[in-house]
Write a protein that holds these residues in place. Structure first.
Motif, PDB file in Angstrom:
ATOM      1  N   HIS A  52     -48.840 -46.601   6.749  1.00  0.00           N
ATOM      2  CA  HIS A  52     -49.395 -47.124   8.001  1.00  0.00           C
ATOM      3  C   HIS A  52     -49.218 -48.639   8.095  1.00  0.00           C
ATOM      4  O   HIS A  52     -50.013 -49.328   8.738  1.00  0.00           O
ATOM      5  CB  HIS A  52     -50.887 -46.767   8.149  1.00  0.00           C
ATOM      6  N   LEU A  53     -48.181 -49.150   7.465  1.00  0.00           N
ATOM      7  CA  LEU A  53     -47.873 -50.582   7.466  1.00  0.00           C
ATOM      8  C   LEU A  53     -46.399 -50.762   7.821  1.00  0.00           C
ATOM      9  O   LEU A  53     -45.529 -50.246   7.130  1.00  0.00           O
ATOM     10  CB  LEU A  53     -48.149 -51.209   6.097  1.00  0.00           C
ATOM     11  N   TRP A  54     -46.135 -51.509   8.892  1.00  0.00           N
ATOM     12  CA  TRP A  54     -44.758 -51.769   9.297  1.00  0.00           C
ATOM     13  C   TRP A  54     -44.078 -52.714   8.322  1.00  0.00           C
ATOM     14  O   TRP A  54     -44.655 -53.704   7.882  1.00  0.00           O
ATOM     15  CB  TRP A  54     -44.735 -52.371  10.690  1.00  0.00           C
ATOM     16  N   SER A  55     -42.837 -52.416   8.004  1.00  0.00           N
ATOM     17  CA  SER A  55     -42.035 -53.297   7.169  1.00  0.00           C
ATOM     18  C   SER A  55     -40.565 -53.009   7.434  1.00  0.00           C
ATOM     19  O   SER A  55     -40.169 -51.850   7.532  1.00  0.00           O
ATOM     20  CB  SER A  55     -42.347 -53.091   5.681  1.00  0.00           C
ATOM     21  N   ILE A  56     -39.770 -54.068   7.563  1.00  0.00           N
ATOM     22  CA  ILE A  56     -38.327 -53.904   7.691  1.00  0.00           C
ATOM     23  C   ILE A  56     -37.657 -55.085   6.991  1.00  0.00           C
ATOM     24  O   ILE A  56     -38.043 -56.239   7.178  1.00  0.00           O
ATOM     25  CB  ILE A  56     -37.879 -53.808   9.160  1.00  0.00           C
ATOM     26  N   GLY A  57     -36.704 -54.781   6.137  1.00  0.00           N
ATOM     27  CA  GLY A  57     -35.976 -55.835   5.445  1.00  0.00           C
ATOM     28  C   GLY A  57     -36.748 -56.526   4.346  1.00  0.00           C
ATOM     29  O   GLY A  57     -36.291 -57.534   3.812  1.00  0.00           O
ATOM     30  N   ALA A  58     -37.891 -55.983   3.956  1.00  0.00           N
ATOM     31  CA  ALA A  58     -38.742 -56.665   2.981  1.00  0.00           C
ATOM     32  C   ALA A  58     -38.106 -56.768   1.606  1.00  0.00           C
ATOM     33  O   ALA A  58     -38.438 -57.662   0.829  1.00  0.00           O
ATOM     34  CB  ALA A  58     -40.087 -55.950   2.866  1.00  0.00           C
ATOM     35  N   PHE A  59     -37.186 -55.854   1.295  1.00  0.00           N
ATOM     36  CA  PHE A  59     -36.626 -55.800  -0.061  1.00  0.00           C
ATOM     37  C   PHE A  59     -35.163 -56.223  -0.096  1.00  0.00           C
ATOM     38  O   PHE A  59     -34.488 -56.024  -1.096  1.00  0.00           O
ATOM     39  CB  PHE A  59     -36.791 -54.391  -0.621  1.00  0.00           C
ATOM     40  N   GLN A  60     -34.687 -56.821   0.981  1.00  0.00           N
ATOM     41  CA  GLN A  60     -33.276 -57.197   1.037  1.00  0.00           C
ATOM     42  C   GLN A  60     -32.921 -58.311   0.066  1.00  0.00           C
ATOM     43  O   GLN A  60     -31.787 -58.449  -0.355  1.00  0.00           O
ATOM     44  CB  GLN A  60     -32.892 -57.624   2.454  1.00  0.00           C
ATOM     45  N   GLY A  61     -33.895 -59.133  -0.280  1.00  0.00           N
ATOM     46  CA  GLY A  61     -33.603 -60.252  -1.167  1.00  0.00           C
ATOM     47  C   GLY A  61     -33.523 -59.885  -2.631  1.00  0.00           C
ATOM     48  O   GLY A  61     -33.200 -60.728  -3.468  1.00  0.00           O
ATOM     49  N   PRO A 114     -46.261 -55.433  -3.781  1.00  0.00           N
ATOM     50  CA  PRO A 114     -47.254 -55.422  -4.882  1.00  0.00           C
ATOM     51  C   PRO A 114     -48.688 -55.172  -4.418  1.00  0.00           C
ATOM     52  O   PRO A 114     -49.492 -54.614  -5.174  1.00  0.00           O
ATOM     53  CB  PRO A 114     -47.109 -56.818  -5.496  1.00  0.00           C
ATOM     54  N   GLU A 115     -49.024 -55.591  -3.200  1.00  0.00           N
ATOM     55  CA  GLU A 115     -50.407 -55.437  -2.741  1.00  0.00           C
ATOM     56  C   GLU A 115     -50.760 -54.019  -2.321  1.00  0.00           C
ATOM     57  O   GLU A 115     -51.938 -53.704  -2.101  1.00  0.00           O
ATOM     58  CB  GLU A 115     -50.688 -56.395  -1.576  1.00  0.00           C
ATOM     59  N   VAL A 116     -49.771 -53.117  -2.222  1.00  0.00           N
ATOM     60  CA  VAL A 116     -50.051 -51.728  -1.856  1.00  0.00           C
ATOM     61  C   VAL A 116     -50.692 -51.015  -3.041  1.00  0.00           C
ATOM     62  O   VAL A 116     -50.165 -51.029  -4.158  1.00  0.00           O
ATOM     63  CB  VAL A 116     -48.756 -51.007  -1.431  1.00  0.00           C
ATOM     64  N   ASP A 117     -51.841 -50.351  -2.790  1.00  0.00           N
ATOM     65  CA  ASP A 117     -52.590 -49.748  -3.898  1.00  0.00           C
ATOM     66  C   ASP A 117     -52.299 -48.263  -4.094  1.00  0.00           C
ATOM     67  O   ASP A 117     -52.955 -47.612  -4.900  1.00  0.00           O
ATOM     68  CB  ASP A 117     -54.090 -49.968  -3.705  1.00  0.00           C
TER      69      ASP A 117
END
Length: 262
Positions: A185-194, A154-157
């Motif tokens: 340019h932001l690392w993310s892995i598994g953020a949406f698994q839940g 949500p914080e991504v603009d």
């Protein structure tokens, strides 16, 4: 075991010059089976920047596939962006904008998510989704590689890529197990698994070389696939340090059909 090395957002033309050689050394030392580059090889899509990017890619010793990012097409030359957006990419990098890499039991399908009509946002069409789905191989780990993320926090603009929600559902139901992206340019892995037990593991890479101070760090990752298990090594080079730190390790497994931290 099959090793994929994921690079994104090199931004030649605004690259962290002192990090180019250390990055190349680590990429080659990783001895990956396949290197996947998810866009923004250049900062403004200029010929000189493409020459720099192409020279860098030629020095990578592993097999390699790359897809364009929004920075790889003209921004200010509107006629070029509308009529021939990929002319420089095709001359310097590759004719095929949606290449395939198949190594061991891992298959990576490139998807061109750039939208010349909406320079930053990106788009994925139903025809592109259909091509990915039609090529899925049941005995492989099926990966889609594209520049723009299919979900965002949500914080991504930045606006989410057009067509992303529908494409994600199709990928999930048809057997894509993992998605490699960049752009933020932001690392993310598994953020949406839940979220509703999503079966796709989404890996959003940080920037490998961009020198923008607000990014704080550069990075890349290796992904080692061993049956249902995945080991990820994240290599990070903070902007205020001379090189890459020892890698962080993360582990996932999909023994239950869904990716879980191991």
């Amino acid at each position: 075991m099959t090793r994929i090395l994921h690079l994104s957002d090199l931004h030649f033309g605004y690259e962290r010059v002192a990090l180019v050689e250390p990055l190349l050394d680590l990429v080659n030392a990783a001895r990956a089976d396949l290197v996947v580059v998810t866009g923004d090889l250049t900062h403004r899509g200029r010929s000189a920047q493409f020459a720099q990017a192409a020279a860098f890619l030629r020095r990578i010793e592993a097999p390699l596939i790359a897809v364009p990012g929004n920075h790889d097409i003209p921004l200010y030359k509107l006629a070029d962006r509308m009529m021939r957006p990929y002319r420089r990419w095709r001359r310097a990098i590759a004719r095929n904008l949606e290449p395939v890499g198949h190594v061991g039991a891992v298959r990576v399908q490139g998807v061109n998510s750039v939208d010349p009509m909406s320079w930053q946002r990106g788009a994925i069409s139903s025809a592109q989704v259909a091509r990915v789905v039609a090529a899925i191989q049941p005995d492989c780990v099926n990966i889609a590689a594209l520049h723009h993320p299919m979900q965002q926090r949500p914080e991504v603009d930045k606006a989410l890529m057009k067509g992303a929600p529908d494409a994600l559902v199709r990928f999930e139901t048809q057997g894509v197990q993992l998605v490699l992206t960049g752009h933020l340019h932001l690392w993310s892995i598994g953020a949406f698994q839940g979220e509703s037990g999503r079966p796709i593991l989404q890996v959003q890479a940080g920037t490998a070389l961009c020198a923008r101070p607000g990014d704080r760090q550069n990075e890349f990752a290796t992904l080692d696939f061993d049956g249902p298990n995945l080991r990820v090594e994240r290599h990070v080079a903070p902007m205020d340090e001379p090189g890459f730190r020892p890698p962080e390790q993360l582990r996932f497994t999909r023994r239950s059909g869904l990716w879980r931290p191991a």
